[in-house]
Scaffold this motif. Structure first.
Motif, PDB file in Angstrom:
ATOM      1  N   MET A   1     -15.994   5.737 -11.086  1.00 42.56           N
ATOM      2  CA  MET A   1     -15.531   4.409 -10.698  1.00 42.56           C
ATOM      3  C   MET A   1     -14.656   4.506  -9.457  1.00 42.56           C
ATOM      4  O   MET A   1     -13.715   5.284  -9.417  1.00 42.56           O
ATOM      5  CB  MET A   1     -14.731   3.766 -11.845  1.00 42.56           C
ATOM      6  N   ARG A   2     -14.985   3.716  -8.446  1.00 46.64           N
ATOM      7  CA  ARG A   2     -14.168   3.684  -7.221  1.00 46.64           C
ATOM      8  C   ARG A   2     -13.060   2.650  -7.397  1.00 46.64           C
ATOM      9  O   ARG A   2     -13.328   1.460  -7.542  1.00 46.64           O
ATOM     10  CB  ARG A   2     -15.021   3.338  -6.004  1.00 46.64           C
ATOM     11  N   ILE A   3     -11.825   3.118  -7.399  1.00 44.41           N
ATOM     12  CA  ILE A   3     -10.667   2.258  -7.641  1.00 44.41           C
ATOM     13  C   ILE A   3      -9.805   2.188  -6.383  1.00 44.41           C
ATOM     14  O   ILE A   3      -9.518   3.219  -5.759  1.00 44.41           O
ATOM     15  CB  ILE A   3      -9.823   2.803  -8.803  1.00 44.41           C
ATOM     16  N   ALA A   4      -9.390   0.985  -6.038  1.00 44.54           N
ATOM     17  CA  ALA A   4      -8.490   0.784  -4.902  1.00 44.54           C
ATOM     18  C   ALA A   4      -7.197   0.146  -5.381  1.00 44.54           C
ATOM     19  O   ALA A   4      -7.198  -0.679  -6.300  1.00 44.54           O
ATOM     20  CB  ALA A   4      -9.139  -0.103  -3.839  1.00 44.54           C
ATOM     21  N   LEU A   5      -6.099   0.532  -4.753  1.00 44.64           N
ATOM     22  CA  LEU A   5      -4.800  -0.076  -5.042  1.00 44.64           C
ATOM     23  C   LEU A   5      -4.519  -1.181  -4.033  1.00 44.64           C
ATOM     24  O   LEU A   5      -4.536  -0.959  -2.820  1.00 44.64           O
ATOM     25  CB  LEU A   5      -3.693   0.975  -4.963  1.00 44.64           C
ATOM     26  N   PHE A   6      -4.259  -2.390  -4.545  1.00 43.36           N
ATOM     27  CA  PHE A   6      -3.759  -3.489  -3.719  1.00 43.36           C
ATOM     28  C   PHE A   6      -2.269  -3.596  -4.007  1.00 43.36           C
ATOM     29  O   PHE A   6      -1.865  -4.021  -5.081  1.00 43.36           O
ATOM     30  CB  PHE A   6      -4.498  -4.791  -4.057  1.00 43.36           C
ATOM     31  N   ILE A   7      -1.439  -3.210  -3.062  1.00 40.43           N
ATOM     32  CA  ILE A   7      -0.011  -3.044  -3.323  1.00 40.43           C
ATOM     33  C   ILE A   7       0.765  -4.355  -3.297  1.00 40.43           C
ATOM     34  O   ILE A   7       1.757  -4.489  -4.005  1.00 40.43           O
ATOM     35  CB  ILE A   7       0.603  -2.021  -2.335  1.00 40.43           C
ATOM     36  N   THR A   8       0.346  -5.323  -2.509  1.00 44.26           N
ATOM     37  CA  THR A   8       0.984  -6.630  -2.267  1.00 44.26           C
ATOM     38  C   THR A   8       2.169  -6.504  -1.307  1.00 44.26           C
ATOM     39  O   THR A   8       2.782  -5.443  -1.193  1.00 44.26           O
ATOM     40  CB  THR A   8       1.457  -7.366  -3.535  1.00 44.26           C
ATOM     41  N   CYS A   9       2.502  -7.607  -0.662  1.00 46.54           N
ATOM     42  CA  CYS A   9       3.580  -7.629   0.344  1.00 46.54           C
ATOM     43  C   CYS A   9       4.936  -7.265  -0.259  1.00 46.54           C
ATOM     44  O   CYS A   9       5.679  -6.444   0.286  1.00 46.54           O
ATOM     45  CB  CYS A   9       3.679  -9.007   0.983  1.00 46.54           C
ATOM     46  N   VAL A  10       5.269  -7.905  -1.385  1.00 44.14           N
ATOM     47  CA  VAL A  10       6.577  -7.685  -1.997  1.00 44.14           C
ATOM     48  C   VAL A  10       6.755  -6.226  -2.391  1.00 44.14           C
ATOM     49  O   VAL A  10       7.802  -5.613  -2.134  1.00 44.14           O
ATOM     50  CB  VAL A  10       6.776  -8.614  -3.215  1.00 44.14           C
ATOM     51  N   ASN A  11       5.743  -5.655  -3.021  1.00 44.06           N
ATOM     52  CA  ASN A  11       5.858  -4.268  -3.450  1.00 44.06           C
ATOM     53  C   ASN A  11       5.874  -3.312  -2.264  1.00 44.06           C
ATOM     54  O   ASN A  11       6.607  -2.318  -2.272  1.00 44.06           O
ATOM     55  CB  ASN A  11       4.706  -3.916  -4.394  1.00 44.06           C
ATOM     56  N   ASP A  12       5.083  -3.589  -1.260  1.00 41.77           N
ATOM     57  CA  ASP A  12       5.015  -2.713  -0.094  1.00 41.77           C
ATOM     58  C   ASP A  12       6.352  -2.649   0.632  1.00 41.77           C
ATOM     59  O   ASP A  12       6.800  -1.578   1.048  1.00 41.77           O
ATOM     60  CB  ASP A  12       3.917  -3.202   0.853  1.00 41.77           C
ATOM     61  N   THR A  13       6.998  -3.804   0.776  1.00 41.38           N
ATOM     62  CA  THR A  13       8.223  -3.853   1.570  1.00 41.38           C
ATOM     63  C   THR A  13       9.495  -3.598   0.770  1.00 41.38           C
ATOM     64  O   THR A  13      10.480  -3.100   1.309  1.00 41.38           O
ATOM     65  CB  THR A  13       8.365  -5.225   2.260  1.00 41.38           C
TER      66      THR A  13
END
Length: 246
Positions: A1-13
Protein backbone atom coordinates in the motif's frame (compact mmCIF):
# COMPACT_ATOMS: atom_id res chain seq x y z
CA UNK A 1 0.00 0.00 0.00
CA UNK A 2 1.36 3.41 -0.99
CA UNK A 3 0.73 5.78 1.92
CA UNK A 4 1.28 9.54 1.93
CA UNK A 5 1.32 11.90 4.89
CA UNK A 6 -0.71 15.11 4.58
CA UNK A 7 0.70 17.18 7.43
CA UNK A 8 -1.61 20.27 7.22
CA UNK A 9 -0.63 23.93 7.69
CA UNK A 10 -1.12 24.04 11.46
CA UNK A 11 0.92 20.93 12.11
CA UNK A 12 3.66 21.88 9.66
CA UNK A 13 4.21 25.31 11.16
CA UNK A 14 3.39 24.78 14.83
CA UNK A 15 3.18 21.07 15.72
CA UNK A 16 5.71 19.16 13.59
CA UNK A 17 6.08 16.45 16.24
CA UNK A 18 2.55 15.30 15.43
CA UNK A 19 3.48 14.49 11.85
CA UNK A 20 6.59 12.67 13.04
CA UNK A 21 4.44 10.68 15.44
CA UNK A 22 2.12 9.54 12.64
CA UNK A 23 5.12 8.28 10.66
CA UNK A 24 6.56 6.58 13.77
CA UNK A 25 3.36 4.62 14.37
CA UNK A 26 2.86 3.60 10.75
CA UNK A 27 6.49 2.54 10.37
CA UNK A 28 6.21 0.52 13.59
CA UNK A 29 3.29 -1.29 11.96
CA UNK A 30 5.46 -2.11 8.95
CA UNK A 31 4.43 0.58 6.47
CA UNK A 32 6.48 3.07 4.46
CA UNK A 33 5.18 6.63 4.45
CA UNK A 34 5.92 9.20 1.75
CA UNK A 35 5.82 12.95 2.19
CA UNK A 36 5.00 14.66 -1.14
CA UNK A 37 6.93 17.91 -1.18
CA UNK A 38 4.40 19.63 -3.43
CA UNK A 39 1.68 19.64 -0.78
CA UNK A 40 0.50 22.92 0.73
CA UNK A 41 -2.78 24.09 2.26
CA UNK A 42 -5.96 22.17 1.43
CA UNK A 43 -7.91 25.44 1.28
CA UNK A 44 -9.93 25.06 4.46
CA UNK A 45 -9.37 28.63 5.64
CA UNK A 46 -10.44 29.99 2.27
CA UNK A 47 -13.57 27.85 1.99
CA UNK A 48 -14.65 28.46 5.59
CA UNK A 49 -14.43 32.23 5.15
CA UNK A 50 -16.22 32.37 1.80
CA UNK A 51 -13.27 32.64 -0.61
CA UNK A 52 -14.23 29.52 -2.53
CA UNK A 53 -12.67 30.44 -5.87
CA UNK A 54 -9.34 31.15 -4.15
CA UNK A 55 -9.39 27.58 -2.85
CA UNK A 56 -9.61 26.04 -6.33
CA UNK A 57 -5.85 26.26 -7.12
CA UNK A 58 -5.09 24.75 -3.70
CA UNK A 59 -7.53 21.93 -4.37
CA UNK A 60 -5.90 21.28 -7.75
CA UNK A 61 -2.44 21.27 -6.17
CA UNK A 62 -3.63 18.83 -3.52
CA UNK A 63 -4.95 16.49 -6.23
CA UNK A 64 -1.62 16.62 -8.08
CA UNK A 65 0.51 16.16 -4.96
CA UNK A 66 -1.31 13.06 -3.77
CA UNK A 67 -2.21 11.44 -7.09
CA UNK A 68 -1.35 7.75 -7.25
CA UNK A 69 -1.39 7.04 -3.53
CA UNK A 70 -3.58 4.31 -2.12
CA UNK A 71 -4.11 6.28 1.08
CA UNK A 72 -3.50 9.83 2.25
CA UNK A 73 -3.29 10.02 6.05
CA UNK A 74 -3.58 13.22 8.07
CA UNK A 75 -3.55 13.98 11.82
CA UNK A 76 -6.42 16.42 11.38
CA UNK A 77 -10.11 15.58 11.34
CA UNK A 78 -10.99 19.06 10.10
CA UNK A 79 -8.71 18.90 7.07
CA UNK A 80 -9.67 15.31 6.27
CA UNK A 81 -13.31 16.31 6.40
CA UNK A 82 -12.69 19.35 4.23
CA UNK A 83 -11.00 17.32 1.51
CA UNK A 84 -13.57 14.53 1.52
CA UNK A 85 -16.68 16.66 1.76
CA UNK A 86 -15.86 20.01 0.16
CA UNK A 87 -13.26 19.29 -2.52
CA UNK A 88 -15.65 17.22 -4.67
CA UNK A 89 -18.36 19.89 -4.42
CA UNK A 90 -15.85 22.64 -5.18
CA UNK A 91 -14.51 20.73 -8.17
CA UNK A 92 -18.01 20.18 -9.53
CA UNK A 93 -18.74 23.90 -9.19
CA UNK A 94 -15.52 25.39 -10.56
CA UNK A 95 -13.26 22.65 -11.96
CA UNK A 96 -12.77 21.36 -15.50
CA UNK A 97 -13.75 17.72 -16.20
CA UNK A 98 -10.27 16.30 -15.63
CA UNK A 99 -9.93 17.96 -12.23
CA UNK A 100 -13.41 16.80 -11.23
CA UNK A 101 -12.39 13.23 -12.01
CA UNK A 102 -9.09 13.53 -10.13
CA UNK A 103 -10.75 14.96 -7.02
CA UNK A 104 -13.58 12.42 -7.07
CA UNK A 105 -11.07 9.56 -7.22
CA UNK A 106 -8.76 10.95 -4.53
CA UNK A 107 -11.20 12.23 -1.89
CA UNK A 108 -12.33 8.79 -0.60
CA UNK A 109 -8.69 7.79 -0.10
CA UNK A 110 -8.05 10.62 2.38
CA UNK A 111 -8.21 9.41 5.98
CA UNK A 112 -7.94 10.96 9.41
CA UNK A 113 -5.22 9.09 11.32
CA UNK A 114 -7.36 7.19 13.84
CA UNK A 115 -9.89 6.02 11.26
CA UNK A 116 -7.04 4.87 9.04
CA UNK A 117 -5.67 2.74 11.85
CA UNK A 118 -8.99 1.23 12.91
CA UNK A 119 -10.88 1.03 9.60
CA UNK A 120 -8.19 0.50 6.96
CA UNK A 121 -5.42 -1.27 8.86
CA UNK A 122 -7.84 -2.90 11.34
CA UNK A 123 -5.47 -2.15 14.23
CA UNK A 124 -6.21 -0.86 17.72
CA UNK A 125 -3.13 -1.88 19.71
CA UNK A 126 -0.18 -0.11 18.07
CA UNK A 127 2.33 -1.11 20.73
CA UNK A 128 2.24 2.16 22.65
CA UNK A 129 2.91 2.83 26.32
CA UNK A 130 1.90 6.08 28.04
CA UNK A 131 1.76 5.79 31.86
CA UNK A 132 -0.42 8.84 32.52
CA UNK A 133 -4.00 9.86 33.30
CA UNK A 134 -5.51 11.13 30.03
CA UNK A 135 -8.81 12.64 28.98
CA UNK A 136 -10.02 12.97 25.39
CA UNK A 137 -11.89 15.87 23.76
CA UNK A 138 -13.76 14.92 20.56
CA UNK A 139 -13.44 17.92 18.28
CA UNK A 140 -16.47 19.11 16.34
CA UNK A 141 -15.14 17.99 12.95
CA UNK A 142 -14.23 14.56 14.28
CA UNK A 143 -17.51 14.10 16.13
CA UNK A 144 -20.04 15.64 13.79
CA UNK A 145 -18.23 15.74 10.46
CA UNK A 146 -16.25 12.52 10.16
CA UNK A 147 -18.33 10.77 12.85
CA UNK A 148 -15.30 9.04 14.31
CA UNK A 149 -17.36 7.73 17.20
CA UNK A 150 -15.27 5.79 19.69
CA UNK A 151 -12.35 5.06 17.35
CA UNK A 152 -9.94 7.39 19.21
CA UNK A 153 -11.01 6.04 22.59
CA UNK A 154 -10.53 2.43 21.44
CA UNK A 155 -6.97 3.25 20.42
CA UNK A 156 -6.33 5.00 23.74
CA UNK A 157 -7.73 2.10 25.76
CA UNK A 158 -5.25 -0.22 24.03
CA UNK A 159 -2.26 1.88 25.16
CA UNK A 160 -0.34 0.16 27.93
CA UNK A 161 -0.52 1.84 31.37
CA UNK A 162 -2.74 4.68 30.14
CA UNK A 163 -5.58 5.69 32.46
CA UNK A 164 -8.36 7.08 30.27
CA UNK A 165 -10.92 9.22 32.11
CA UNK A 166 -14.17 10.51 30.61
CA UNK A 167 -14.45 14.23 29.93
CA UNK A 168 -17.78 15.70 31.18
CA UNK A 169 -19.67 17.46 28.41
CA UNK A 170 -17.23 16.03 25.91
CA UNK A 171 -19.49 16.72 22.93
CA UNK A 172 -19.55 20.47 23.64
CA UNK A 173 -17.48 22.68 21.34
CA UNK A 174 -14.33 24.19 22.83
CA UNK A 175 -15.07 27.53 21.18
CA UNK A 176 -12.30 27.56 18.60
CA UNK A 177 -14.03 27.09 15.24
CA UNK A 178 -11.23 28.71 13.25
CA UNK A 179 -12.10 32.36 12.64
CA UNK A 180 -15.11 32.00 14.98
CA UNK A 181 -12.72 32.52 17.90
CA UNK A 182 -11.61 35.82 16.33
CA UNK A 183 -14.95 37.14 15.16
CA UNK A 184 -16.85 36.09 18.28
CA UNK A 185 -14.17 36.35 20.93
CA UNK A 186 -16.45 36.75 23.96
CA UNK A 187 -18.63 33.79 23.05
CA UNK A 188 -15.57 31.72 22.20
CA UNK A 189 -13.98 32.65 25.52
CA UNK A 190 -17.06 31.58 27.46
CA UNK A 191 -17.16 28.23 25.68
CA UNK A 192 -13.46 27.77 26.34
CA UNK A 193 -13.91 28.50 30.04
CA UNK A 194 -16.53 25.75 30.27
CA UNK A 195 -14.25 23.31 28.48
CA UNK A 196 -11.23 24.13 30.62
CA UNK A 197 -13.33 23.68 33.77
CA UNK A 198 -14.46 20.26 32.56
CA UNK A 199 -10.88 19.23 31.78
CA UNK A 200 -9.66 20.28 35.21
CA UNK A 201 -12.49 18.35 36.82
CA UNK A 202 -11.16 15.06 35.43
CA UNK A 203 -7.87 15.25 37.31
CA UNK A 204 -6.11 14.28 34.08
CA UNK A 205 -2.43 14.93 33.49
CA UNK A 206 -2.94 15.17 29.73
CA UNK A 207 -5.69 16.32 27.39
CA UNK A 208 -5.60 14.88 23.88
CA UNK A 209 -7.56 15.39 20.65
CA UNK A 210 -7.22 14.57 16.95
CA UNK A 211 -7.04 18.26 15.90
CA UNK A 212 -4.14 20.43 17.04
CA UNK A 213 -6.08 23.61 16.25
CA UNK A 214 -8.58 22.84 19.02
CA UNK A 215 -5.79 21.54 21.23
CA UNK A 216 -3.99 24.86 20.81
CA UNK A 217 -7.13 26.76 21.81
CA UNK A 218 -7.80 24.66 24.91
CA UNK A 219 -4.11 24.62 25.76
CA UNK A 220 -4.08 28.40 25.75
CA UNK A 221 -6.98 28.45 28.21
CA UNK A 222 -5.24 25.95 30.47
CA UNK A 223 -2.00 27.91 30.36
CA UNK A 224 -3.67 31.19 31.31
CA UNK A 225 -5.04 29.45 34.41
CA UNK A 226 -1.63 27.95 35.19
CA UNK A 227 -3.31 24.55 35.08
CA UNK A 228 -1.14 21.45 35.55
CA UNK A 229 -2.68 19.73 32.49
CA UNK A 230 -0.54 19.25 29.42
CA UNK A 231 -1.91 18.95 25.89
CA UNK A 232 -0.86 16.34 23.35
CA UNK A 233 -2.14 15.08 20.01
CA UNK A 234 -3.43 11.52 20.13
CA UNK A 235 -0.85 10.47 17.52
CA UNK A 236 1.96 11.42 19.89
CA UNK A 237 0.49 9.20 22.61
CA UNK A 238 0.29 6.31 20.15
CA UNK A 239 3.92 6.91 19.15
CA UNK A 240 5.06 6.73 22.76
CA UNK A 241 6.59 3.45 23.91
CA UNK A 242 8.38 4.13 27.21
CA UNK A 243 7.89 6.60 30.02
CA UNK A 244 5.50 8.75 28.03
CA UNK A 245 7.98 9.47 25.24
CA UNK A 246 8.76 7.89 21.87
Amino acid sequence: MRIALFITCVNDTMFPDTGRAVVTVLERLGHTVDFPQEQTCCGQMHINTGYRTDAVPLMARFARAFAGYDAVVTPSASCAGLVREHHPALAEEYGPPQLRRQVAELAPRVHEFTEFLTDVLAVEDVGARFPHRVTYHPTCHSLRGLRLGDRPQRLLRAVKDLDLVELPGADSCCGFGGTFALKNAETSGAMLADKVGAVLGTGAEFLCTVDNSCLMHIGGGLSRRSAPVRTVHLAEILASTEGGRR
